[in-house]
Motif scaffolding. Structure first.
Motif, short mmCIF file in Angstrom:
data_model
loop_
_atom_site.label_atom_id
_atom_site.label_comp_id
_atom_site.label_asym_id
_atom_site.label_seq_id
_atom_site.Cartn_x
_atom_site.Cartn_y
_atom_site.Cartn_z
N ASP A 6 43.02 64.59 -4.85
CA ASP A 6 42.04 63.98 -3.95
C ASP A 6 42.57 63.93 -2.52
O ASP A 6 41.87 64.26 -1.58
N ARG A 7 43.81 63.50 -2.42
CA ARG A 7 44.38 63.33 -1.08
C ARG A 7 44.62 64.70 -0.44
O ARG A 7 44.43 64.86 0.76
N ILE A 8 45.01 65.67 -1.24
CA ILE A 8 45.17 67.02 -0.69
C ILE A 8 43.83 67.50 -0.15
O ILE A 8 43.75 68.02 0.97
N ALA A 9 42.77 67.27 -0.91
CA ALA A 9 41.44 67.69 -0.46
C ALA A 9 41.05 66.96 0.82
O ALA A 9 40.52 67.57 1.76
N GLN A 10 41.33 65.66 0.88
CA GLN A 10 41.04 64.88 2.09
C GLN A 10 41.73 65.47 3.31
O GLN A 10 41.13 65.63 4.37
N PHE A 11 43.01 65.77 3.14
CA PHE A 11 43.75 66.26 4.29
C PHE A 11 43.39 67.69 4.64
O PHE A 11 43.47 68.10 5.79
N LYS A 164 50.45 52.42 19.64
CA LYS A 164 49.31 52.92 20.43
C LYS A 164 48.82 54.25 19.88
O LYS A 164 47.62 54.52 19.86
N ASP A 165 49.75 55.07 19.45
CA ASP A 165 49.39 56.37 18.90
C ASP A 165 48.51 56.17 17.64
O ASP A 165 47.49 56.83 17.46
N TRP A 166 48.94 55.25 16.80
CA TRP A 166 48.15 54.94 15.61
C TRP A 166 46.76 54.43 16.01
O TRP A 166 45.73 54.91 15.56
N LEU A 167 46.75 53.45 16.89
CA LEU A 167 45.51 52.77 17.25
C LEU A 167 44.55 53.70 17.98
O LEU A 167 43.36 53.76 17.66
N ASN A 168 45.08 54.45 18.94
CA ASN A 168 44.18 55.25 19.79
C ASN A 168 43.87 56.62 19.22
O ASN A 168 42.82 57.17 19.50
N ASN A 169 44.81 57.18 18.48
CA ASN A 169 44.61 58.56 18.07
C ASN A 169 44.34 58.73 16.59
O ASN A 169 43.61 59.62 16.20
N PHE A 170 44.98 57.93 15.78
CA PHE A 170 44.92 58.25 14.37
C PHE A 170 44.03 57.34 13.54
O PHE A 170 43.37 57.80 12.62
N SER A 171 43.97 56.06 13.86
CA SER A 171 43.21 55.16 12.99
C SER A 171 41.73 55.52 12.96
O SER A 171 41.10 55.49 11.90
N PHE A 172 41.18 55.95 14.10
CA PHE A 172 39.76 56.31 14.13
C PHE A 172 39.51 57.56 13.31
O PHE A 172 38.50 57.68 12.63
N LYS A 173 40.46 58.46 13.41
CA LYS A 173 40.36 59.70 12.65
C LYS A 173 40.31 59.39 11.15
O LYS A 173 39.51 59.95 10.42
N VAL A 174 41.20 58.49 10.74
CA VAL A 174 41.23 58.10 9.33
C VAL A 174 39.89 57.52 8.92
O VAL A 174 39.32 57.90 7.90
N ILE A 175 39.38 56.64 9.75
CA ILE A 175 38.12 55.97 9.40
C ILE A 175 36.97 56.98 9.40
O ILE A 175 36.18 57.04 8.44
N GLU A 177 36.97 60.46 9.46
CA GLU A 177 37.00 61.67 8.65
C GLU A 177 37.06 61.37 7.17
O GLU A 177 36.62 62.17 6.36
N LEU A 178 37.62 60.25 6.81
CA LEU A 178 37.59 59.88 5.40
C LEU A 178 36.37 59.02 5.10
O LEU A 178 36.17 58.57 4.00
N ARG A 179 35.56 58.78 6.13
CA ARG A 179 34.34 57.98 6.02
C ARG A 179 34.62 56.64 5.33
O ARG A 179 33.98 56.28 4.35
N GLU A 185 36.68 46.73 -0.15
CA GLU A 185 38.08 46.59 -0.52
C GLU A 185 38.74 47.96 -0.59
O GLU A 185 39.85 48.16 -0.13
N PHE A 186 37.99 48.93 -1.15
CA PHE A 186 38.52 50.29 -1.27
C PHE A 186 38.83 50.87 0.11
O PHE A 186 39.90 51.43 0.34
N GLY A 187 37.87 50.70 1.02
CA GLY A 187 38.04 51.23 2.36
C GLY A 187 39.26 50.63 3.05
O GLY A 187 40.05 51.33 3.68
N GLN A 188 39.43 49.34 2.90
CA GLN A 188 40.55 48.64 3.51
C GLN A 188 41.87 49.12 2.90
O GLN A 188 42.85 49.34 3.62
#
Ligand code: ZN
Length: 207
Positions: A6-11, A164-175, A177-179, A185-188
């Motif tokens: 699953d995670r491979i497919a996500q990435f 800042k890198d996590w907050l500005n660049n990556f956390s939104f991507k995670v939210i 692109e992984l919808r 609870e699962f999303g969190q």
């Protein structure tokens, strides 16, 4: 499908959506290596290095996959380059890991450059994240970003640039692109899992 699949497919989706994101290729490579798909993992790691040649930790893992594929001479070459990159950036953990690997394979560890003048003063704060770009210039956050033990830990171990890198660049991507639905609870949990990974923390323990 297993969790790993699953995670491979996500990435895979993430790297297709963001082909210039070295971190996505790096994570995909890690998961593929975990799944013993070393030829594919090596491709992902190589892609990450093409995008960001200063990403020292990738050389370590690329070499390990090359070794698994029986390409030991290539692995030694990768670690030698990686050692230089890590040394130049003050990435002590990957540098020492690669020195160990080189030694184990009977290869010479490159000489450290004599001059460190242009590196500037050391701040004394050591960021836990292995691919921290701040190196010896890492600066601590002024306070925990949120009142929660995990953010206390981030405050204590992670530098402000990585946060800042996590907050500005990556956390939104995670939210996005992984919808992820963070109200579930699962999303969190998924979000936390990616955040822990980003900071090189061991996976969160389920309460
Ligand atoms: Zn950092």
């Amino acid at each position: 499908m297993s969790m790993l699949q699953d995670r491979i497919a996500q990435f895979r989706n993430m790297t297709e959506a963001e082909p210039e994101d070295e971190l996505g290729h790096f994570r995909l490579g890690q998961l593929l290596a975990e799944d013993n798909q070393h030829a594919e993992a090596a491709k992902s790691f190589q892609r990450a290095i093409v995008i960001e040649p200063n990403f020292s930790k990738v050389y370590q893992l690329l070499g390990l996959s090359q070794k698994q594929l029986g390409r030991v001479a290539e692995a030694v070459e990768t670690w030698t380059t990686g050692w230089r990159v890590a040394e130049g950036r003050g990435d002590r953990i990957p540098r020492d890991e690669m020195a160990k690997l080189l030694k184990e394979h009977g290869a010479a560890i490159p000489e450290a450059p004599k001059s460190t003048e242009d590196l500037g003063p050391e701040t004394g704060f050591k960021c836990h994240r292995s691919m921290c770009a701040a190196g010896r210039h890492a600066v601590q956050l002024p306070a925990p970003p949120m009142p929660d033990p995990i953010y206390e830990r981030i405050y204590n171990e992670i530098c402000s640039a990585c946060w800042k890198d996590w907050l500005n660049n990556f956390s939104f991507k995670v939210i996005n692109e992984l919808r992820l639905d963070l109200s579930s609870e699962f999303g969190q949990e998924e979000y936390d899992k990616h955040m822990y990974e980003f900071f090189d923390f061991e996976p969160p323990v389920k309460a």
